[in-house]
Write a protein that holds these residues in place. Structure first.
Motif, short mmCIF file in Angstrom:
data_model
loop_
_atom_site.label_atom_id
_atom_site.label_comp_id
_atom_site.label_asym_id
_atom_site.label_seq_id
_atom_site.Cartn_x
_atom_site.Cartn_y
_atom_site.Cartn_z
N PHE A 262 60.57 27.05 53.79
CA PHE A 262 59.57 26.04 54.07
C PHE A 262 58.48 26.50 54.65
CE2 PHE A 262 62.10 25.87 57.86
CZ PHE A 262 61.15 25.29 58.88
N MET A 263 58.39 27.72 55.25
CA MET A 263 57.30 28.40 55.86
C MET A 263 56.43 29.38 55.05
SD MET A 263 57.52 26.65 58.87
CE MET A 263 56.35 27.58 59.99
N PHE A 264 56.99 29.39 53.93
CA PHE A 264 56.16 30.47 52.94
C PHE A 264 56.25 29.59 51.42
CE2 PHE A 264 57.49 33.09 56.64
CZ PHE A 264 56.35 34.14 56.49
N SER A 265 55.35 30.12 50.76
CA SER A 265 55.51 29.60 49.35
C SER A 265 55.37 31.10 48.43
CB SER A 265 54.21 28.94 48.82
OG SER A 265 54.09 27.77 49.54
N ARG A 266 56.26 31.22 47.45
CA ARG A 266 56.05 32.11 46.77
C ARG A 266 55.05 32.17 45.47
NH1 ARG A 266 61.28 35.27 43.46
NH2 ARG A 266 60.73 37.30 44.05
N LYS A 267 54.32 32.93 45.48
CA LYS A 267 53.07 33.16 44.71
C LYS A 267 53.04 34.51 43.85
CE LYS A 267 51.35 29.26 46.26
NZ LYS A 267 51.21 28.08 45.35
N SER A 268 52.41 34.31 42.73
CA SER A 268 52.03 35.46 41.81
C SER A 268 50.51 35.92 42.32
CB SER A 268 51.66 35.02 40.39
OG SER A 268 52.95 34.50 39.70
N VAL A 269 50.49 37.10 42.69
CA VAL A 269 49.18 37.89 43.35
C VAL A 269 48.52 38.89 42.42
CG1 VAL A 269 48.25 38.55 45.57
CG2 VAL A 269 50.13 36.90 45.70
N PHE A 270 47.40 38.68 42.10
CA PHE A 270 46.81 39.98 41.35
C PHE A 270 45.66 40.48 42.12
CE2 PHE A 270 49.28 37.34 38.36
CZ PHE A 270 49.73 38.35 37.24
N GLU A 271 45.65 41.75 42.21
CA GLU A 271 44.44 42.49 43.05
C GLU A 271 43.58 42.95 41.88
OE1 GLU A 271 42.80 45.68 46.27
OE2 GLU A 271 45.29 45.28 45.98
N LEU A 272 42.48 42.79 41.80
CA LEU A 272 41.58 43.10 40.48
C LEU A 272 40.46 43.82 40.97
CD1 LEU A 272 41.40 39.92 38.48
CD2 LEU A 272 43.47 41.54 38.34
N GLU A 273 39.92 44.83 40.11
CA GLU A 273 38.82 45.43 40.32
C GLU A 273 37.67 44.41 40.59
OE1 GLU A 273 37.74 48.48 41.08
OE2 GLU A 273 39.45 49.93 40.81
N LYS A 274 36.52 44.46 41.33
CA LYS A 274 35.45 43.51 41.26
C LYS A 274 34.96 43.56 39.85
CE LYS A 274 31.37 42.44 43.69
NZ LYS A 274 30.53 43.02 44.93
N PRO A 275 35.05 42.34 39.26
CA PRO A 275 34.40 42.15 37.85
C PRO A 275 32.93 41.94 38.07
CG PRO A 275 35.23 40.10 38.75
CD PRO A 275 35.46 41.06 39.82
N THR A 276 32.43 42.51 36.91
CA THR A 276 30.85 42.34 36.44
C THR A 276 30.53 40.82 36.32
OG1 THR A 276 30.83 43.13 34.45
CG2 THR A 276 30.18 44.69 36.03
N LYS A 277 31.52 40.18 35.66
CA LYS A 277 31.30 38.71 35.08
C LYS A 277 31.33 37.79 36.40
CE LYS A 277 33.37 36.07 31.34
NZ LYS A 277 34.57 36.06 30.30
N ASP A 278 30.72 36.82 36.11
CA ASP A 278 30.50 35.64 37.24
C ASP A 278 31.86 35.16 37.64
OD1 ASP A 278 28.68 33.53 38.46
OD2 ASP A 278 30.07 32.31 37.47
N ILE A 279 32.10 35.05 38.95
CA ILE A 279 33.15 34.80 39.32
C ILE A 279 33.75 33.20 39.13
CG2 ILE A 279 34.83 34.42 41.56
CD1 ILE A 279 34.10 37.35 40.95
N GLU A 280 32.72 32.35 39.14
CA GLU A 280 33.08 30.75 38.87
C GLU A 280 33.53 30.69 37.28
OE1 GLU A 280 29.94 28.42 39.85
OE2 GLU A 280 30.21 28.93 42.05
N GLU A 281 32.75 31.47 36.28
CA GLU A 281 33.30 31.39 34.95
C GLU A 281 34.76 32.08 34.72
OE1 GLU A 281 31.66 33.50 30.71
OE2 GLU A 281 30.32 33.32 32.56
N LEU A 282 35.01 33.06 35.48
CA LEU A 282 36.30 33.72 35.45
C LEU A 282 37.35 32.72 36.16
CD1 LEU A 282 35.96 37.40 36.91
CD2 LEU A 282 36.68 36.80 34.46
N GLU A 283 37.17 31.93 37.11
CA GLU A 283 37.92 30.88 37.67
C GLU A 283 38.20 29.86 36.57
OE1 GLU A 283 38.47 28.26 41.73
OE2 GLU A 283 36.36 29.09 41.01
N LEU A 284 37.21 29.37 35.85
CA LEU A 284 37.56 28.45 34.83
C LEU A 284 38.21 28.88 33.78
CD1 LEU A 284 33.77 26.85 34.73
CD2 LEU A 284 35.81 25.81 35.61
N GLU A 285 38.16 30.02 33.20
CA GLU A 285 39.03 30.99 32.19
C GLU A 285 40.32 30.95 32.66
OE1 GLU A 285 36.24 34.04 31.45
OE2 GLU A 285 35.70 33.37 29.40
N LEU A 286 40.45 31.33 33.88
CA LEU A 286 41.85 31.52 34.05
C LEU A 286 42.66 30.29 34.75
CD1 LEU A 286 41.29 34.91 36.10
CD2 LEU A 286 42.66 34.54 34.15
#
Length: 235
Positions: free
Chosen positions: A129-153
């Motif tokens: 109950f003290m931790f949540s299991r999550k999918s975590v991806f570390e990506l190269e810094k994209p050239t695309k707009d972050i807010e746009e990526l967020e909406l798409e993902l």
């Protein structure tokens, strides 16, 4: 000349020492992923992530292929992923992820490490109950707009996105690993690392002296051959 040679030799020995510890863990992660989801990386996002992590550490292709093939061997039938809960000084909570073919050996080693370094192993599930299991991806810094990526993902299971330096971190529920992996690939983003992690629901802050004390335990855990990852509530 002599000093330069000694430096090169020391550097080479350090690399060999790192490979001798890291490669077996990476190989075991590949075998476990292939055993759980099949040996075809195109159909198994966890295996793709494990292979990607191995390549990032310059693990030879022959080693990677051998680890995948091992998933169909008799030895792989005994390899299991096991989690242990523990605590250490200054309110530190720890979840230890292991991949092992001998749980009796592994739990004895983990218990000994906790005991010798000022910690204590807890009953299984104590920290769920003290931790949540999550999918975590570390990506190269994209050239695309972050807010746009967020909406798409979001359609692929994104819960949170965070930019740190030259890396973009993408978070989702652990059940969304496959769909998030698919979405990231469709967008042509370059993955540095991807895995299921335990994220603390609340974090603690330690001063330098306290951190130094706890790090002795964490380092010993990470050095154990059966330990794949160590998660804490330290911010």
């Amino acid at each position: 000349m002599g000093r330069a040679f000694e430096y090169r030799r020391a550097a080479k020995e350090a690399r060999w020492d790192k490979m001798s510890k890291v490669f077996p863990k990476l190989a075991k992660a590949i075998t476990v992923a292939a055993k759980e989801g099949g040996i075809d990386p195109d159909m198994n996002p966890k295996l793709r992530a494990a292979i990607s992590a191995a390549k990032a550490e310059n693990m030879p292709k022959d080693n990677i292929d051998a680890a995948i093939k091992r998933a169909n061997g008799k030895d792989s039938a005994d390899i299991k992923t096991i989690f242990y809960d523990g605590k250490a000084a200054h309110g530190t909570q720890i979840i230890v992820e292991c991949a092992t073919d001998n749980p009796t050996r592994t739990v004895a080693n983990v218990k000994a490490i906790f005991h010798k370094n000022g910690g204590e192993i807890l009953p299984s599930g104590s920290l769920s109950f003290m931790f949540s299991r999550k999918s975590v991806f570390e990506l190269e810094k994209p050239t695309k707009d972050i807010e746009e990526l967020e909406l798409e993902l979001i359609d692929f299971g994104l819960e949170e996105i965070e930019l740190e330096g030259e890396s973009l971190y993408v978070y989702g529920d652990y059940t969304s690993f496959g769909t998030l992996s698919e979405g990231i690939e469709k967008l042509g983003l370059e993955v540095k690392k991807a895995r299921l992690e335990y994220i603390p629901t609340s974090s603690i802050s330690l001063n330098e002296e306290e951190m130094s004390e706890v790090e002795k335990l964490l380092d010993k855990l990470e050095d154990d051959d059966d330990v794949q990852a160590v998660y804490t509530n330290i911010e």
